[in-house]
Motif scaffolding. Structure first.
Motif, PDB file in Angstrom:
ATOM      1  N   LYS A  17     -34.197 -30.595  -3.765  1.00  0.00           N
ATOM      2  CA  LYS A  17     -33.250 -30.523  -4.872  1.00  0.00           C
ATOM      3  C   LYS A  17     -31.829 -30.293  -4.375  1.00  0.00           C
ATOM      4  N   THR A  18     -31.690 -29.385  -3.420  1.00  0.00           N
ATOM      5  CA  THR A  18     -30.359 -29.054  -2.897  1.00  0.00           C
ATOM      6  C   THR A  18     -30.407 -28.983  -1.375  1.00  0.00           C
ATOM      7  N   PRO A  19     -30.430 -30.119  -0.710  1.00  0.00           N
ATOM      8  CA  PRO A  19     -30.500 -30.103   0.752  1.00  0.00           C
ATOM      9  C   PRO A  19     -29.241 -29.507   1.377  1.00  0.00           C
ATOM     10  N   ARG A  20     -29.431 -28.761   2.433  1.00  0.00           N
ATOM     11  CA  ARG A  20     -28.294 -28.184   3.160  1.00  0.00           C
ATOM     12  C   ARG A  20     -27.974 -29.114   4.337  1.00  0.00           C
ATOM     13  N   ILE A  21     -27.018 -30.000   4.114  1.00  0.00           N
ATOM     14  CA  ILE A  21     -26.614 -30.973   5.132  1.00  0.00           C
ATOM     15  C   ILE A  21     -25.352 -30.471   5.825  1.00  0.00           C
ATOM     16  N   GLY A  22     -25.388 -30.424   7.123  1.00  0.00           N
ATOM     17  CA  GLY A  22     -24.201 -30.070   7.895  1.00  0.00           C
ATOM     18  C   GLY A  22     -23.612 -31.303   8.543  1.00  0.00           C
ATOM     19  N   ILE A  23     -22.322 -31.523   8.331  1.00  0.00           N
ATOM     20  CA  ILE A  23     -21.628 -32.657   8.950  1.00  0.00           C
ATOM     21  C   ILE A  23     -20.843 -32.128  10.139  1.00  0.00           C
ATOM     22  N   ILE A  24     -21.152 -32.632  11.309  1.00  0.00           N
ATOM     23  CA  ILE A  24     -20.409 -32.268  12.521  1.00  0.00           C
ATOM     24  C   ILE A  24     -19.669 -33.516  12.979  1.00  0.00           C
ATOM     25  N   ASN A  25     -18.359 -33.408  13.023  1.00  0.00           N
ATOM     26  CA  ASN A  25     -17.503 -34.549  13.327  1.00  0.00           C
ATOM     27  C   ASN A  25     -16.673 -34.247  14.569  1.00  0.00           C
ATOM     28  N   LEU A  26     -16.829 -35.049  15.599  1.00  0.00           N
ATOM     29  CA  LEU A  26     -15.929 -34.984  16.757  1.00  0.00           C
ATOM     30  C   LEU A  26     -14.799 -35.955  16.471  1.00  0.00           C
ATOM     31  N   ASP A  27     -13.599 -35.427  16.252  1.00  0.00           N
ATOM     32  CA  ASP A  27     -12.539 -36.276  15.711  1.00  0.00           C
ATOM     33  C   ASP A  27     -11.193 -35.594  15.900  1.00  0.00           C
ATOM     34  N   ALA A  28     -10.163 -36.402  16.111  1.00  0.00           N
ATOM     35  CA  ALA A  28      -8.799 -35.872  16.154  1.00  0.00           C
ATOM     36  C   ALA A  28      -8.233 -35.665  14.758  1.00  0.00           C
ATOM     37  N   HIS A  29      -8.940 -36.181  13.731  1.00  0.00           N
ATOM     38  CA  HIS A  29      -8.421 -36.164  12.365  1.00  0.00           C
ATOM     39  C   HIS A  29      -9.457 -35.601  11.396  1.00  0.00           C
ATOM     40  N   PHE A  30      -8.986 -34.943  10.339  1.00  0.00           N
ATOM     41  CA  PHE A  30      -9.885 -34.415   9.307  1.00  0.00           C
ATOM     42  C   PHE A  30     -10.502 -35.540   8.468  1.00  0.00           C
ATOM     43  N   ILE A  78      -9.582 -31.465  16.506  1.00  0.00           N
ATOM     44  CA  ILE A  78      -8.448 -31.758  15.621  1.00  0.00           C
ATOM     45  C   ILE A  78      -7.114 -31.692  16.380  1.00  0.00           C
ATOM     46  N   SER A  79      -6.297 -32.701  16.152  1.00  0.00           N
ATOM     47  CA  SER A  79      -4.956 -32.713  16.736  1.00  0.00           C
ATOM     48  C   SER A  79      -3.972 -32.039  15.779  1.00  0.00           C
ATOM     49  N   ASP A  80      -3.295 -31.028  16.265  1.00  0.00           N
ATOM     50  CA  ASP A  80      -2.291 -30.333  15.461  1.00  0.00           C
ATOM     51  C   ASP A  80      -1.163 -31.278  15.066  1.00  0.00           C
ATOM     52  N   PHE A  81      -0.983 -32.346  15.834  1.00  0.00           N
ATOM     53  CA  PHE A  81       0.131 -33.265  15.609  1.00  0.00           C
ATOM     54  C   PHE A  81      -0.326 -34.593  15.010  1.00  0.00           C
ATOM     55  N   GLY A  82      -1.604 -34.650  14.608  1.00  0.00           N
ATOM     56  CA  GLY A  82      -2.132 -35.864  14.008  1.00  0.00           C
ATOM     57  C   GLY A  82      -2.586 -35.678  12.572  1.00  0.00           C
ATOM     58  N   ASN A  83      -2.325 -34.483  12.021  1.00  0.00           N
ATOM     59  CA  ASN A  83      -2.742 -34.158  10.655  1.00  0.00           C
ATOM     60  C   ASN A  83      -1.615 -33.424   9.942  1.00  0.00           C
ATOM     61  N   THR A  84      -1.304 -33.853   8.739  1.00  0.00           N
ATOM     62  CA  THR A  84      -0.237 -33.193   7.985  1.00  0.00           C
ATOM     63  C   THR A  84      -0.691 -31.821   7.518  1.00  0.00           C
ATOM     64  N   GLU A  85       0.272 -31.009   7.092  1.00  0.00           N
ATOM     65  CA  GLU A  85      -0.066 -29.687   6.567  1.00  0.00           C
ATOM     66  C   GLU A  85      -0.909 -29.797   5.312  1.00  0.00           C
ATOM     67  N   ALA A  86      -0.722 -30.879   4.546  1.00  0.00           N
ATOM     68  CA  ALA A  86      -1.550 -31.085   3.351  1.00  0.00           C
ATOM     69  C   ALA A  86      -3.027 -31.188   3.734  1.00  0.00           C
ATOM     70  N   LEU A  87      -3.312 -31.833   4.870  1.00  0.00           N
ATOM     71  CA  LEU A  87      -4.703 -31.976   5.303  1.00  0.00           C
ATOM     72  C   LEU A  87      -5.272 -30.637   5.772  1.00  0.00           C
ATOM     73  N   PHE A  88      -4.467 -29.847   6.473  1.00  0.00           N
ATOM     74  CA  PHE A  88      -4.931 -28.520   6.875  1.00  0.00           C
ATOM     75  C   PHE A  88      -5.208 -27.655   5.643  1.00  0.00           C
ATOM     76  N   GLN A  89      -4.330 -27.742   4.655  1.00  0.00           N
ATOM     77  CA  GLN A  89      -4.533 -26.964   3.428  1.00  0.00           C
ATOM     78  C   GLN A  89      -5.800 -27.407   2.709  1.00  0.00           C
ATOM     79  N   ARG A  90      -6.035 -28.728   2.639  1.00  0.00           N
ATOM     80  CA  ARG A  90      -7.238 -29.222   1.970  1.00  0.00           C
ATOM     81  C   ARG A  90      -8.478 -28.765   2.728  1.00  0.00           C
ATOM     82  N   ALA A  91      -8.407 -28.794   4.058  1.00  0.00           N
ATOM     83  CA  ALA A  91      -9.537 -28.328   4.864  1.00  0.00           C
ATOM     84  C   ALA A  91      -9.842 -26.857   4.564  1.00  0.00           C
ATOM     85  N   ARG A  92      -8.802 -26.053   4.459  1.00  0.00           N
ATOM     86  CA  ARG A  92      -9.015 -24.629   4.140  1.00  0.00           C
ATOM     87  C   ARG A  92      -9.647 -24.477   2.757  1.00  0.00           C
TER      88      ARG A  92
END
Length: 321
Positions: free
Chosen positions: A147-160, A195-209
């Motif tokens: 009914k409610t699977p606990r799926i974890g997404i692990i992403n190796l990526d420079a971007h969110f 994650i690249s600090d210089f490849g993601n806008t502050e909006a993306l960091f805020q959305r991630a939080r």
């Protein structure tokens, strides 16, 4: 469009004098429809870069699946002896429609089909827009069992890849997944490493939080700090029952992986990436993997294709029974 496997693409060296221990992937791979035994891996090509185009990136990743197979064919067979080819999902434009959403839907069906056959799907991209199709296939499969699977997404990526946009692209898949989980009433567990600090806008960091995303910056992921990445992964893995592992090849340094849409000026070294793969495989929770953004048009001496194939083969080997 989902095209069945063309086995003529599988070519490689034959070391007949070495016997069974000298076999390579091209000698054991079968079309999915002939691989009747459960277990092993099934490869799915995602020949699409419409999402990259929408995201204003360097196109060419639709040729990625062919480049994967050209290197994988010569890989030595070791523990992973059950290898199936599920063919290619091909993004086909129709008039003013670039075909992205249809290709994602086809990939979803292909992933669900492979899972139903008891195999580990490994999708080969193609742009990272594939992530939404990959996840959707896993969700379709698990929804029939839990009914409610606990799926974890692990992403190796420079971007969110959590971008807000009017249309889906290679920059939006994990925001789309978050919205899909919310609509289903499922938790959204997302961990991004590199994650690249210089490849993601502050909006993306805020959305991630706001979405509770966990991440490490590329500068936090060197060999000296490998314990930090392992500690984060151990905690994350303990909170989920199923893992979708995705690798965007732009997480690697540009001198290792020049053939991507957005080459990384710093990136994360293979010495760090490969132990992470081993840890995820050892968890016993891996249900789906994909590797995105292989762009042969911008590769140099097949560097990116070779490292991509190495990572895919490592996943196959470490998950083999």
């Amino acid at each position: 469009m989902h095209q069945k496997a063309d086995m003529q693409r599988w070519q490689g060296r034959v070391d007949a004098a070495e016997g069974a221990l000298g076999k390579r992937w091209h000698q054991v791979v079968q079309p999915l429809e002939q691989a009747t035994d459960a277990g092993g891996i099934a490869l799915i090509g995602f020949a699409c870069d419409a999402g990259v185009s929408r995201n204003h990136g360097r196109t060419g990743a639709r040729q990625g699946p062919a480049a994967f197979r050209s290197i994988l064919g010569n890989m030595p067979v070791r523990r992973c002896t059950a290898i199936a080819d599920a063919g290619d999902v091909i993004c086909v434009a129709n008039g003013g429609d670039d075909g992205l959403e249809s290709a994602q839907a086809e990939l979803s069906l292909a992933v669900a089909d492979v899972l139903a056959k008891g195999k580990l799907p490994i999708a080969m991209g193609g742009g990272h827009e594939m992530a939404f199709g990959s996840f959707s296939g896993l969700a379709q499969h698990l929804a029939q069992q839990e009914k409610t699977p606990r799926i974890g997404i692990i992403n190796l990526d420079a971007h969110f890849d959590l971008r807000m946009a009017e249309r889906a692209s290679s920059g939006t898949p994990f925001r789309q997944i978050a919205e899909d989980c919310e609509a289903r009433g499922w938790p959204f567990h997302y961990c991004v490493l590199g994650i690249s600090d210089f490849g993601n806008t502050e909006a993306l960091f805020q959305r991630a939080r706001s979405l509770g995303v966990r991440w490490l910056l590329d500068e936090e992921m060197d060999v000296a700090h490998l314990d930090k990445a392992h500690a984060l992964l151990a905690t994350f893995l303990a909170e989920v029952d199923h893992v979708y592992f995705t690798v965007c090849l732009d997480v690697l340094p540009s001198y290792v992986a020049p053939g991507v849409s957005a080459p990384a000026p710093r990136g994360v070294a293979l010495e760090v990436v490969e132990p992470i793969i081993d840890m995820i495989a050892a968890s016993g929770k891996l249900r789906l993997a994909d590797l995105a953004e292989l762009n042969p048009s911008h590769d140099i001496d097949q560097r990116t294709a070779r490292v991509a194939a190495r990572l895919l083969a490592r996943i196959a080997e470490r998950t083999a029974a």
